[in-house]
Design an enzyme around this catalytic site. Structure first.
Site, short mmCIF file in Angstrom:
data_model
loop_
_atom_site.label_atom_id
_atom_site.label_comp_id
_atom_site.label_asym_id
_atom_site.label_seq_id
_atom_site.Cartn_x
_atom_site.Cartn_y
_atom_site.Cartn_z
N HIS A 45 19.98 -36.24 37.63
CA HIS A 45 19.00 -35.30 38.17
C HIS A 45 19.00 -33.98 37.40
O HIS A 45 17.96 -33.36 37.23
CB HIS A 45 19.32 -35.05 39.65
CG HIS A 45 18.22 -34.35 40.39
ND1 HIS A 45 17.06 -34.97 40.76
CD2 HIS A 45 18.11 -33.06 40.83
CE1 HIS A 45 16.28 -34.11 41.40
NE2 HIS A 45 16.90 -32.94 41.45
N HIS A 91 11.40 -34.90 45.72
CA HIS A 91 12.44 -34.78 46.76
C HIS A 91 12.46 -36.10 47.51
O HIS A 91 12.33 -36.16 48.73
CB HIS A 91 12.17 -33.59 47.68
CG HIS A 91 13.37 -32.70 47.83
ND1 HIS A 91 13.80 -32.17 49.00
CD2 HIS A 91 14.28 -32.28 46.90
CE1 HIS A 91 14.89 -31.45 48.81
NE2 HIS A 91 15.21 -31.50 47.54
#
Length: 730
Positions: A45, A91
């Site tokens: 990420h 998200h």
């Protein structure tokens, strides 16, 4: 201090060889705080270790590009000293675990990325993808996500102007929530995250640090399994009211000249924000963790560094400006603490209870982070299906249209966007439900258009073509409202990069995005990669979301899709070849899932789009809509519903079957409404530019007359189109 072993490193999401590399680079074993920092900075990420190699190939420069990838968000020039700051972020994992807070903090995080650069957010968009409507979790996930997006954006007073929602069984175990924000800033007041100068105070502002979100970035870099419910503590909790205060306080401080660098604390919190600032400035940073405002007792250095509590920023200030800055944050009732200083050590050095608890060279964390050239498989273009005319001739056009208009991926999403405040700030001039959302630049006649698109089905069938198509779709959506496309941001949602098939989908989608962006002069200025979107071993369909932004120099020239006037003509721009493989028609009516996606001809895309902008500029276009999912008849139905007008469609001169003509998804096409008196001039311009066009029909007062046998009233069209989602959610 916990003794660190290889197993503890693996439990933190690091690979065995990565742990060995850390020990070798440090020339010692890291302690637990240092290991936590490595696990945060080296996960997928934050480090983009599987994607960096390929992302470097994307076109990122252009005449209007002020800042490309590498900052909190991209920045483009919209003239008159104004600039737009924008980005899209995922998200996904948090939203599946806890839909309300996952979606809410996604919106909060992307807004911070924008206002940390000095821009006031002026619009939000989103691209949200859910499992099959029949799946037991879909309804609750959809409700939670929509309430989360609305709850945060509405409280912040930022309009949500456009978006995209889709349903597909590949998202059953892993939904996607991609949030996008646009902000407005003066070109001479853009702020960056590069720390400069020695012994400059490092300031923590915003909310206090808690234990929420610890390992959030690592969790976003992992696949889901049966223990998914246990991961709830890693979802951050958002407070939009605090963020509103933080926005106003930061913008007030930014009006002066005391900020050297500013960075929001997003994924990996204090760890990534401090290290990114130091790395960009080629400096060191020293932090006293006892000074970090905490809302929970006995927090350890490890927890403080890895917390992803929301609504926090890190600022490097000029010396002597601390008191003035503190007064501003006190006024807005926010924490303000001098927690450290910049140094020339080029290390991140952490102290707690007068002891040094971590010391890591910044370059080890950033430049030496892993970069993988993973194995990947190339996709073959599938063979075309041979669909016989006798199969198509048995179908009734009205029945097909009814089924497609009420399909969950076509039908009106009004139930969703009615829950978002799309008119707050008073500058929204095209609401959700059109081709693009449009906001006026406050106090001026110019406007900014934005849309967000993805086409997972095309990308799954042939990633290279699908990657091109999603950029072209974004381009067409901006053209359709009269905006000149400027740049894009992308959110690349894929399964595990460790699987050759998934990695191949990623590589070829990125290649397709790059080819289309380059040809259309539509550069990529920001973005995000989200891997490991899978449950157990099954990945989602490849879903790159593209957020496009364009400029309308005079908002009087903005175009909408609603039909305007009886007796005006509707023209089809672009050629209809009858491509139904991978179309919604093929999948829903014929239950045919194979075949290639429609071909993308970038020359035609550019030529057709620029020609339409030319016609809009000359005042000839009364309404416009691009022809995409569902095909021609769906596009004209939407125009009829929006304008409450009918159309009498001309007798087909085409050689292809009527069903193929009406439901094909050939690319590069638009519908435009023109006045009869302008037809000659319009035709002249289109012929001069070698743009294929034909007359679809003439606008009438009420019904859609498709052929001698088929007539549909506007009320019927409206009921097919508008009822599915509200019925489903009730």
């Amino acid at each position: 201090m916990i003794e660190v072993s290889e197993q503890i490193a693996i439990d933190h999401g690091l690979k065995s060889d990565e742990y060995k590399k850390i020990c070798k680079l440090l020339k010692r074993t890291p302690n637990i705080t240092e290991l936590g920092i490595f696990s945060a900075m080296w996960n997928e990420h934050c480090s983009y270790k599987s994607s960096r190699l390929h992302l470097k190939k994307l076109p990122t420069k252009g005449k209007k590009v002020i800042q490309g990838p590498g900052e909190n968000a991209g920045v483009i020039d919209i003239e008159d000293g104004d600039a737009i700051v924008f980005k899209i972020e995922s998200h996904n994992h948090p939203s599946f675990i806890e839909p309300y807070q996952g979606a809410a903090t996604g919106v909060g995080g992307i807004m911070r990325d924008v206002f940390t650069m000095g821009a006031r957010p002026i619009a939000n968009l989103n691209s949200i993808h859910f499992g099959s409507p029949q799946h037991k979790k879909t309804k609750n996930l959809l409700r939670g996500v929509v309430h989360g997006i609305g709850g945060y954006g509405n409280c912040m007073g930022v309009p949500t102007i456009a978006g995209q929602t889709s349903f597909d069984s590949s998202y059953n175990g892993n939904i996607l929530v991609n949030a996008m924000t646009l902000g407005l800033v003066k070109k001479n007041k853009i702020f960056y995250s590069k720390a400069t100068g020695l012994n400059k105070p490092v300031i923590y502002v915003g909310s206090k640090t808690g234990r929420d979100g610890i390992h959030g970035a690592s969790m976003a870099s992992a696949s889901f399994d049966e223990k998914i419910e246990e991961k709830k503590p890693t979802v951050q909790v958002g407070d939009p009211f605090t963020e509103k205060l933080l926005l106003e306080a930061c913008l007030e401080l930014m009006a002066g000249d005391s900020i050297i660098a500013i960075q929001d604390m997003g994924a990996a919190g204090l760890t990534s924000s401090s290290i990114e600032m130091a790395s960009k400035g080629n400096l060191g940073i020293e932090i006293d963790l006892n000074r970090v405002p905490c809302r929970e007792t006995k927090m350890t250095p490890y927890e403080i560094m890895l917390s992803e509590s929301q609504e926090r920023m890190l600022i490097v200030l000029e010396n002597g400006k601390e008191e003035t800055a503190k007064k501003i944050f006190d006024k807005w009732n926010l924490d303000f603490a001098v927690i450290g200083k910049t140094t020339n050590s080029k290390n991140i050095e952490l102290f707690f209870n007068q002891e040094q608890v971590a010391k890591i060279p910044v370059n080890i964390l950033v430049e030496n982070s892993p970069m993988y050239d993973r194995k990947w498989k190339k996709s073959k273009l599938p063979k075309k299906n041979k669909i016989k005319n006798e199969v198509l001739n048995k179908l009734k056009i009205k029945d097909v249209l009814k089924k497609i208009l009420s399909n969950q991926n076509i039908c009106s999403k009004e139930w969703i966007w009615q829950q978002y405040d799309h008119t707050v700030m008073g500058d929204t001039i095209q609401k959700p439900g059109g081709d693009s959302g449009v906001v006026r630049v406050h106090g001026t006649n110019k406007a900014v258009a934005a849309s967000v698109d993805s086409s997972a089905v095309y990308c799954w069938a042939h990633p290279l073509t699908g990657g091109k198509q999603v950029v072209a779709e974004s381009w067409r959506n901006l053209i359709s409202v009269g905006a000149t496309p400027i740049a894009i941001t992308n959110c690349l949602n894929f399964g595990s990069p460790e699987k050759e098939d998934n990695m191949g989908e990623f590589v070829e989608c990125v290649q397709g995005i790059g080819e289309a962006s380059k040809y259309l002069n539509f550069p990529v200025v920001s973005g995000n990669v989200s891997f490991y979107n899978q449950t157990k071993e099954v990945g989602i369909k490849p879903t790159p979301s593209i957020g496009g932004v364009g400029l309308i120099k005079d908002c009087k020239n903005m175009i909408s899709m609603d039909l305007k006037e009886v007796d005006n003509l509707v023209l089809i721009i672009g050629k209809t070849e009858g491509h139904i493989d991978q179309s919604l028609f093929a999948r829903t009516i014929l239950d045919e899932k194979n075949g290639p996606p429609p071909e993308v001809n970038l020359f035609n895309e550019k030529n057709n789009g620029e020609s339409i902008l030319n016609l809009i500029d000359k005042g000839y276009v009364k309404s416009a809509h691009d022809i995409s999912l569902g095909g021609l008849l769906v596009a004209i139905s939407q125009m009829c519903i929006k304008g409450n007008k009918g159309i009498k469609i001309n007798k087909l001169k085409n050689l292809i079957n009527e069903i193929e003509y009406f439901f094909a998804e050939d690319q590069g096409r638009y519908l435009i409404e023109v006045n009869k008196k302008d037809l000659k001039e319009v035709t002249k311009i289109l012929n001069k530019n070698s743009v294929h066009h034909e007359e679809l029909g003439i606008i009438t007062q009420n019904d859609m007359i498709i052929n001698e046998k088929t007539k549909v009233t506007i009320d019927e069209l409206r009921s097919y189109y508008t009822n599915w989602l509200s019925k489903y959610m009730s």
